[in-house]
Write a protein that holds these residues in place. Sequence first.
Motif, PDB file in Angstrom:
ATOM      1  N   LEU A  13     -10.887  61.477 -10.211  1.00 16.25           N
ATOM      2  CA  LEU A  13     -10.380  62.488 -11.255  1.00 16.25           C
ATOM      3  C   LEU A  13      -9.496  61.914 -12.251  1.00 16.25           C
ATOM      4  N   GLY A  14      -8.679  61.177 -11.366  1.00 16.75           N
ATOM      5  CA  GLY A  14      -7.259  60.406 -12.022  1.00 16.75           C
ATOM      6  C   GLY A  14      -6.267  60.272 -10.881  1.00 16.75           C
ATOM      7  N   PHE A  15      -5.023  60.249 -11.462  1.00 11.88           N
ATOM      8  CA  PHE A  15      -4.044  60.051 -10.474  1.00 11.88           C
ATOM      9  C   PHE A  15      -2.771  60.787 -10.756  1.00 11.88           C
ATOM     10  N   VAL A  16      -1.853  61.087  -9.784  1.00 11.00           N
ATOM     11  CA  VAL A  16      -0.476  61.564  -9.935  1.00 11.00           C
ATOM     12  C   VAL A  16       0.667  60.546  -9.503  1.00 11.00           C
ATOM     13  N   THR A  17       1.663  60.615 -10.379  1.00 12.17           N
ATOM     14  CA  THR A  17       2.748  59.660  -9.987  1.00 12.17           C
ATOM     15  C   THR A  17       3.799  60.330  -9.156  1.00 12.17           C
TER      16      THR A  17
END
Length: 227
Positions: free
Chosen positions: A104-108
């Motif tokens: 779905l995406g990524f977080v930093t």
Amino acid sequence: MLVKTLDVRDGPFLLQGQTIGQALRVFEVVPYSTLPVTDDQRYYKGVINIRDILLNVVEADRNASIDPLVSALKPLAETDHVEQRIAPGHHDIVPFVSEENILLGFVTKEQVLQRTSRYYRELAEQDRKLLESSYNGIVAIDKDGKLFLFNPAAERMLGRRQTEVIGKHISFLDPSMGLLDLLENPVSVSGVHVKINGHSILSNRSPLMYEGQCVGANFTLVNQAFF
């Protein structure tokens, strides 16, 4: 703090089978040193780090596939609490997947650390206000028997100022509280009357546990004016 409360980045990401040269061109234009890797259906396969590419390939390998350099990194799910799942390591992002393992995406990590720091500061401030407004006296010692918590109600009930006792051994205040016994035998005790400064006070005692170890003890002086 749930993943869905964060700013989830939709991309970029790399595809299985892409060449090292293609991956390097993507890394040239993004501020991340790690990117997720998926198949052509966007199912999550792992991550690749620019450092691993640079350490393991030479110019002649630019047309080789990135697949052997993909490493496993457990992704986050929508219901995960991020602060409990960020592992140490050289990856600066954490992938975020659906129940079906679709990326779905990524977080930093930087974003997570900032939000986690703010979250715990807010919790600490709430706890401080609760302790200061409590009608019950609350006293706590660390594993060495030194006082680190002494709220305003404890000041009123015991006739001591916080500045007098913080950092001092519990014996300086009153050894009859039984907190030292809890360090040896960490079992909670409720409804015990203790004599302090000539007054009989109802008290509750409980150990402070961390990862299965007793790291201190808590003593609550019950304000009986409300009973």
